[in-house]
Design a protein around this motif. Sequence first.
Motif, PDB file in Angstrom:
ATOM      1  N   VAL A 171       0.856  -1.183   0.000  1.00 59.44           N
ATOM      2  CA  VAL A 171       0.000   0.000   0.000  1.00 59.44           C
ATOM      3  C   VAL A 171       0.893   1.234   0.000  1.00 59.44           C
ATOM      4  N   GLY A 172       0.837   1.987  -1.063  1.00 61.10           N
ATOM      5  CA  GLY A 172       1.635   3.209  -1.091  1.00 61.10           C
ATOM      6  C   GLY A 172       2.410   3.338  -2.391  1.00 61.10           C
ATOM      7  N   ARG A 173       3.520   4.069  -2.283  1.00 62.13           N
ATOM      8  CA  ARG A 173       4.279   4.416  -3.481  1.00 62.13           C
ATOM      9  C   ARG A 173       5.326   3.351  -3.805  1.00 62.13           C
ATOM     10  N   VAL A 174       5.651   3.279  -5.077  1.00 63.02           N
ATOM     11  CA  VAL A 174       6.694   2.345  -5.493  1.00 63.02           C
ATOM     12  C   VAL A 174       8.039   2.729  -4.880  1.00 63.02           C
ATOM     13  N   THR A 175       8.195   4.015  -4.613  1.00 61.33           N
ATOM     14  CA  THR A 175       9.471   4.473  -4.038  1.00 61.33           C
ATOM     15  C   THR A 175       9.669   3.925  -2.624  1.00 61.33           C
ATOM     16  N   ASP A 176       8.533   3.563  -1.942  1.00 59.48           N
ATOM     17  CA  ASP A 176       8.657   2.975  -0.602  1.00 59.48           C
ATOM     18  C   ASP A 176       9.416   1.652  -0.642  1.00 59.48           C
ATOM     19  N   LEU A 177       9.386   1.012  -1.810  1.00 60.96           N
ATOM     20  CA  LEU A 177       9.975  -0.327  -1.924  1.00 60.96           C
ATOM     21  C   LEU A 177      11.487  -0.285  -2.106  1.00 60.96           C
ATOM     22  N   LEU A 178      11.995   0.881  -2.452  1.00 58.11           N
ATOM     23  CA  LEU A 178      13.408   0.960  -2.819  1.00 58.11           C
ATOM     24  C   LEU A 178      14.364   0.516  -1.709  1.00 58.11           C
ATOM     25  N   PRO A 179      14.161   0.986  -0.443  1.00 59.99           N
ATOM     26  CA  PRO A 179      15.147   0.647   0.595  1.00 59.99           C
ATOM     27  C   PRO A 179      15.395  -0.848   0.719  1.00 59.99           C
ATOM     28  N   ALA A 180      14.361  -1.674   0.530  1.00 61.33           N
ATOM     29  CA  ALA A 180      14.538  -3.118   0.668  1.00 61.33           C
ATOM     30  C   ALA A 180      15.432  -3.701  -0.422  1.00 61.33           C
ATOM     31  N   PHE A 181      15.606  -2.961  -1.512  1.00 64.99           N
ATOM     32  CA  PHE A 181      16.366  -3.497  -2.645  1.00 64.99           C
ATOM     33  C   PHE A 181      17.689  -2.779  -2.889  1.00 64.99           C
ATOM     34  N   GLU A 182      17.889  -1.648  -2.205  1.00 68.06           N
ATOM     35  CA  GLU A 182      19.026  -0.816  -2.612  1.00 68.06           C
ATOM     36  C   GLU A 182      20.375  -1.469  -2.331  1.00 68.06           C
ATOM     37  N   ALA A 183      20.423  -2.330  -1.319  1.00 63.47           N
ATOM     38  CA  ALA A 183      21.702  -2.995  -1.046  1.00 63.47           C
ATOM     39  C   ALA A 183      21.944  -4.116  -2.056  1.00 63.47           C
ATOM     40  N   LEU A 232      16.609   9.490  -3.100  1.00 59.20           N
ATOM     41  CA  LEU A 232      16.956   8.256  -2.384  1.00 59.20           C
ATOM     42  C   LEU A 232      18.316   7.721  -2.838  1.00 59.20           C
ATOM     43  N   ALA A 233      18.527   7.759  -4.143  1.00 57.77           N
ATOM     44  CA  ALA A 233      19.782   7.233  -4.684  1.00 57.77           C
ATOM     45  C   ALA A 233      20.970   8.042  -4.188  1.00 57.77           C
ATOM     46  N   GLY A 234      20.732   9.350  -4.022  1.00 57.88           N
ATOM     47  CA  GLY A 234      21.811  10.230  -3.579  1.00 57.88           C
ATOM     48  C   GLY A 234      22.298   9.878  -2.178  1.00 57.88           C
ATOM     49  N   GLY A 235      21.395   9.333  -1.353  1.00 60.13           N
ATOM     50  CA  GLY A 235      21.780   8.999   0.023  1.00 60.13           C
ATOM     51  C   GLY A 235      22.181   7.549   0.209  1.00 60.13           C
ATOM     52  N   ARG A 236      22.167   6.789  -0.876  1.00 59.40           N
ATOM     53  CA  ARG A 236      22.387   5.346  -0.783  1.00 59.40           C
ATOM     54  C   ARG A 236      23.780   5.003  -0.257  1.00 59.40           C
ATOM     55  N   ASP A 237      24.780   5.625  -0.844  1.00 57.27           N
ATOM     56  CA  ASP A 237      26.148   5.281  -0.453  1.00 57.27           C
ATOM     57  C   ASP A 237      26.358   5.480   1.046  1.00 57.27           C
ATOM     58  N   ALA A 238      25.805   6.612   1.553  1.00 56.52           N
ATOM     59  CA  ALA A 238      25.985   6.910   2.973  1.00 56.52           C
ATOM     60  C   ALA A 238      25.265   5.872   3.836  1.00 56.52           C
ATOM     61  N   ARG A 239      24.023   5.528   3.422  1.00 57.51           N
ATOM     62  CA  ARG A 239      23.253   4.556   4.215  1.00 57.51           C
ATOM     63  C   ARG A 239      23.925   3.187   4.246  1.00 57.51           C
TER      64      ARG A 239
END
Lengths: 284, 345
Positions: free
Chosen positions: A170-182, A202-209
Amino acid sequence: MRLLEGELLESREILPRQWLQRYRAPWLAGGVRAGQFVHVRTPDYSGLVLRRPFSVNTVDRKQGEISIHFRIEGKGTEWMARLRPADRLEMMGPLGRPFEVDPRSRHLLLIAGGLGMAGVRALADEALASGRQVAILFGARSAAEVYPSSLLPDEVEYVVATDDGSLGHVGRVTDLLPAFEAWADQAFACGPEPMLAALATLAGGRDARLGVARLGRKGRSRPAGLGTPQARRRSWLQVSMEQNMGCAVGACLGCVVIGVKGPQRVCREGPVFAADEIDWEASA
Amino acid sequence: MTASQPIAEPIGAVPGGEVDLGGVNLSVDLAPARPGALSLRNPVLVASGTFGYGLEYGEVIDVQRLGAICCKGTTLKARAGNPPPRVTETPAGMLNSIGLQNPGVEAVLERYAELWAGWNVPVIVNVAGESIEDYVGVVRRLDGVPGISGVELNISCPNVGAGGLQFAVDPEAAAAVTAAVRRATELPLMVKLSPNVADVRGIAVAIADAGADCLSAVNTLSGMAIDQRRRRAFLGATYGGLSGPALKPVALRVVYEVAQAVKIPIVAVGGVGSLSDVLDFLMAGAVAVQVGTAIFADPGLPLRLVDELRAYCVEHDLTSHRELVGSALPQRRERPSVKGVEYRP
């Protein structure tokens, strides 16, 4: 790039007012890459003066076939939806710059919002054919607008989000990104501009996360020039941009989006850009 | 033809160059006062803003067979242009608001002049500016550069020094910029008329008197579109220029009026999409046409029009398309009023 004709082989409405059409176009199928597009001529110049750009949705090089996926938005697409097998469509293509996959990338994440599936769909086939793993995150308003999983290769991991929760998250497709970014070595997105802008943030903060360190290559490494294949290949997120288009060959400057270094033609510098080549605030 | 086989590549490539069926002469001199300075092999040009710098369509048509190329509008300094969206389709036409995006005259010459100098097709540089000094500055830079065959002045630009009023809407301003450019160069000079005026004849006469070699008519008609979802103007710059078939009757009327007011050649531009359109404009008094918006749908059209015009001349026993020029204009006694305009037959 050439002017050519495609012969319609199959046409069907895969979702309400969204059509998938398969064309025999061997020359195009032989050279087109995922992310590139064709500029389609409508029949009646006295009424409809512009061609319509469509991402190439799937490519079958062996059979010499391509498919395009579109939604009926006006008279031009209405006319296209009425075409019957054996009808011919004038196309110009392949046009624009394709997605660039780093040779080292094993896991590709494709992110599509609604009709944006048309922009990234071909990359799923290309990636699987080269032995990579593919996950597709797809967002739509409701279950009725969700791209049918039957049209995707079995090997793809397909995750859906709907605004009203009628299917999947339920919600935006962008919500799903964190589960896949690694997991994802690279991500490729197409969809509404606010979605792409959110993904870029989101992509801009990925390396730091993730604690990713950018070590660069051994020896001297030059930064990749803006708009080069290298710049896209080194970018974790590539986006396929959309804009009203005139000539599609770079002559009219009608289809620009605002990049960090000024206006960029979607038809020539794009439609695929590294996410950090776009000035998201100016484009919004 | 099998599917996906190129329809033609490049379109209109004729071994050995121009074929002159039936002895038809399609050449036209756009600067009669400077004989030979702007002689075109055929009367089909491509309009500024629709054909880039001549290279962009090089993969799909033989640009060297065009009558001439009017390149993208060029200014003294680089311009980033207007915010997107910049184009939208309208009934039988389109709106554009590019905002004169271009890299500036120095970069244009650096990138393209040498290439143009090697071409058989004349390149006419479209020039825009915000002040007379701007125009003169660009034209001085173009003067004498190999590869530049002429100048087309886009005077539908705001004159910043005169409260933003467009040069093209005021006979005095239009004459002043034309005269200043005329003094700055011996290059053939075409001045592009705007349709956004109450009476174009006085302006055309003023420009002709100021030393223009020929006129192009017309630039786009000002218009706009609404984004209903967002309840605001659709185009990033609010206003855009209307082009395409919707503009043609307006352009035809302007050509018809101006042809009766001036003696210098007129190049028609506005909605040319077929041989029939070309014939209309010739009969209304134009000696040549520019094809613009139609190129987007049909890049091969300009060269096909050359062939179709030649075939038409053969069929109608014409030695030149010039025999058609002005043939639909009224006889002298029926000429419409040119009140307010000094009229010299």
